[in-house]
Design an enzyme around this catalytic site. Structure first.
Site, short mmCIF file in Angstrom:
data_model
loop_
_atom_site.label_atom_id
_atom_site.label_comp_id
_atom_site.label_asym_id
_atom_site.label_seq_id
_atom_site.Cartn_x
_atom_site.Cartn_y
_atom_site.Cartn_z
N HIS A 78 0.86 -1.19 0.00
CA HIS A 78 0.00 0.00 0.00
C HIS A 78 0.90 1.24 0.00
CE1 HIS A 78 -2.59 3.16 1.64
NE2 HIS A 78 -3.61 2.46 1.19
N ASP B 256 0.99 4.12 1.48
CA ASP B 256 1.40 4.64 2.79
C ASP B 256 2.33 3.67 3.50
OD1 ASP B 256 -0.21 6.90 2.41
OD2 ASP B 256 -1.96 5.90 3.27
N LYS B 257 2.11 2.37 3.30
CA LYS B 257 2.97 1.39 3.97
C LYS B 257 4.35 1.31 3.31
CE LYS B 257 1.04 0.54 7.40
NZ LYS B 257 1.83 0.86 8.58
N GLU C 242 10.38 11.33 7.32
CA GLU C 242 9.11 11.26 6.60
C GLU C 242 9.40 10.92 5.14
OE1 GLU C 242 6.60 11.48 8.48
OE2 GLU C 242 7.42 12.54 10.21
N GLU D 278 14.58 15.14 10.28
CA GLU D 278 15.70 15.54 11.11
C GLU D 278 16.42 14.29 11.65
OE1 GLU D 278 12.75 18.06 10.38
OE2 GLU D 278 12.38 16.72 12.07
N LYS E 75 -5.75 -4.36 0.21
CA LYS E 75 -6.47 -3.93 1.42
C LYS E 75 -7.45 -5.03 1.81
CE LYS E 75 -7.60 0.48 1.78
NZ LYS E 75 -8.22 1.81 1.53
N PHE F 160 -7.91 -3.92 -10.70
CA PHE F 160 -6.93 -3.30 -9.82
C PHE F 160 -5.53 -3.66 -10.34
CE2 PHE F 160 -5.79 -2.81 -4.99
CZ PHE F 160 -4.92 -1.77 -5.30
N ASP G 262 -1.73 5.93 -6.29
CA ASP G 262 -2.14 6.84 -5.22
C ASP G 262 -0.89 7.22 -4.43
OD1 ASP G 262 -3.64 8.31 -3.45
OD2 ASP G 262 -4.46 6.59 -2.37
N ALA G 263 -0.68 8.48 -4.19
CA ALA G 263 0.50 8.91 -3.45
C ALA G 263 0.47 8.36 -2.02
CB ALA G 263 0.58 10.44 -3.41
N LYS H 177 -1.51 5.50 8.49
CA LYS H 177 -2.31 4.30 8.78
C LYS H 177 -2.18 3.92 10.25
CE LYS H 177 -4.33 3.46 4.87
NZ LYS H 177 -4.30 4.89 4.50
N ASP I 266 5.97 9.04 21.14
CA ASP I 266 4.91 8.61 20.24
C ASP I 266 5.02 7.11 19.97
OD1 ASP I 266 3.54 10.93 19.85
OD2 ASP I 266 4.46 11.44 17.95
#
Length: 387
Positions: free
Chosen positions: A17, A19-20, A45, A58, A168, A232, A240-241, A247, A273
């Protein structure tokens, strides 16, 4: 009074995916720095889109490590399995904008003199455990993860070569008297090669869904959805970016428990976090594992530059066998919940984070290299003895 009969749904996404992909790269960078310096600081990031990766953030560690970032990022994409026209590990454009950590943040969080290391930011972190599955995870997210993991395994092995990396899943379970009883619907969307029929995709996916769900739990046929849009082929960052940290519910409990809002991937273990969320899960799991409750939610709160948590909140959702205030005191005695204390107790200053980037940070088996140490049940006997 808690509702006892209901339907609850959780989703998962695969390692491919968009984001993954970004989570995996950001965590690979964390591992890279920790492998050179266990006390490196990283906040990385990643952005992924059609044949392009951009890293920013950073760091504090050996400058020479930055020379290795690109090869590590490309290797992560290759391992996931992207060799497509629109996203290829070797052909994509790469840009790195990692730079040195802010001196202002460093002053606030570093140990100095009699001052212990402080939290890297304010925030609230939650941990949760319940007795619905062997790993003490909520059942809907547990099965959602395992459906995609089983498909990924046969894709990597070549057993089902037409499967693509992007996928998904979504599982809805009916609860009766507060316990999961069966699936009411299952949704799986998986990327595939050109020319594979919808029927072959559906029947292949069905096999792996049925192998994951307990006997008799399969949903009705008209509630079994596979690639509902019908096609698909274009997927991953080409379709998709992707961004690191989008997630967070997939990463944790599938919505069955609160989330403090902070993402995990791309952050070294000094950042609460990540580390405090792991600690809260560790404590909650040991509470349930010790039989002191069937469900347990723990919240920890921190202030930037302050070492110990401002609060430790425990809720056993009416299933507890012991006093929650005493339980809170006992847990504080068993584990130092400062950032340093958490890292040392769980041995988090190791390059063990890339493996957490897909299929959940929780409910996994601890491994020989120290990964998923927060899933250990090594406080159970001490908790039993305390009560």
């Amino acid at each position: 009074m808690a509702k006892s009969n209901y339907i609850f749904t959780s989703e998962s996404v695969s390692e491919g995916h968009p984001d993954k992909v970004c989570d995996r790269i950001s965590d690979a960078v964390v591992d890279l720095f920790l492998s050179h310096d266990p006390y490196a600081r990283v906040a990385c990031e990643t952005l992924a889109t059609t044949n392009r990766l951009v890293l920013a953030g950073e760091v504090r560690g050996p400058q020479s490590v930055l020379d290795e970032v690109e090869s590590v990022a490309r290797a992560a994409v290759k391992d996931i399995g992207y060799e497509q026209d629109g996203f290829h590990w070797e052909k994509l454009d790469f840009a790195c904008h990692l730079h040195q950590q802010s001196a202002d943040i460093a002053v606030g969080v570093d140990a100095a003199g009699n001052k212990d290391e402080g939290a890297g930011d304010q925030g609230i972190m939650f941990g949760y455990a319940c007795d619905e599955t062997p790993g003490l995870m909520p059942a809907p997210i547990f099965y959602s993860h395992n459906i995609l993991k089983s498909l990924a395994d046969v894709r990597h092995s070549g057993e089902v070569a037409w499967l693509g990396p992007d996928a998904k899943s979504q599982v809805s379970l009916q609860y009766i008297n507060g316990r999961p009883a069966r699936a009411t619907s299952v949704v799986v969307s998986t990327q595939h090669n050109e020319g594979v029929s919808n029927e072959e995709i559906r029947e292949t996916v069905r096999r792996y869904v049925q192998s994951v769900l307990p006997d008799g739990w399969m949903c009705p046929e008209d509630q079994f959805y596979v690639n509902p849009t019908g096609r698909f082929v274009i997927g991953g960052p080409d379709g998709d970016a992707g961004l690191t940290g989008r997630k967070i519910i997939v990463d944790t409990y599938g919505g069955a428990a609160p989330h403090g809002g902070g993402a995990f991937s791309g952050k070294d273990p000094t950042k609460v976090d990540r580390s405090a969320a792991y600690a809260a899960r560790y404590l909650a799991k040991n509470v349930v594992g010790a039989g002191l409750a069937r469900k347990c939610t723990i919240q920890l709160s921190y202030a930037i530059g302050v070492s110990h948590p401002l609060s430790v909140y425990i809720d056993t959702h009416g299933t507890g066998e012991v006093d929650e205030d005493k339980l809170s005191d006992v847990l504080r005695q068993l584990m130092n919940l400062s950032p340093r204390g958490i890292r040392e107790h769980l041995k988090l200053n190791r390059p063990v984070y890339a493996r957490t980037a897909a299929y959940g940070h929780f409910g996994r088996e601890p491994d020989a290299e120290g990964g998923f140490s927060w899933e250990k049940l090594d406080l159970v006997e001490q908790l039993k003895a305390a009560f």
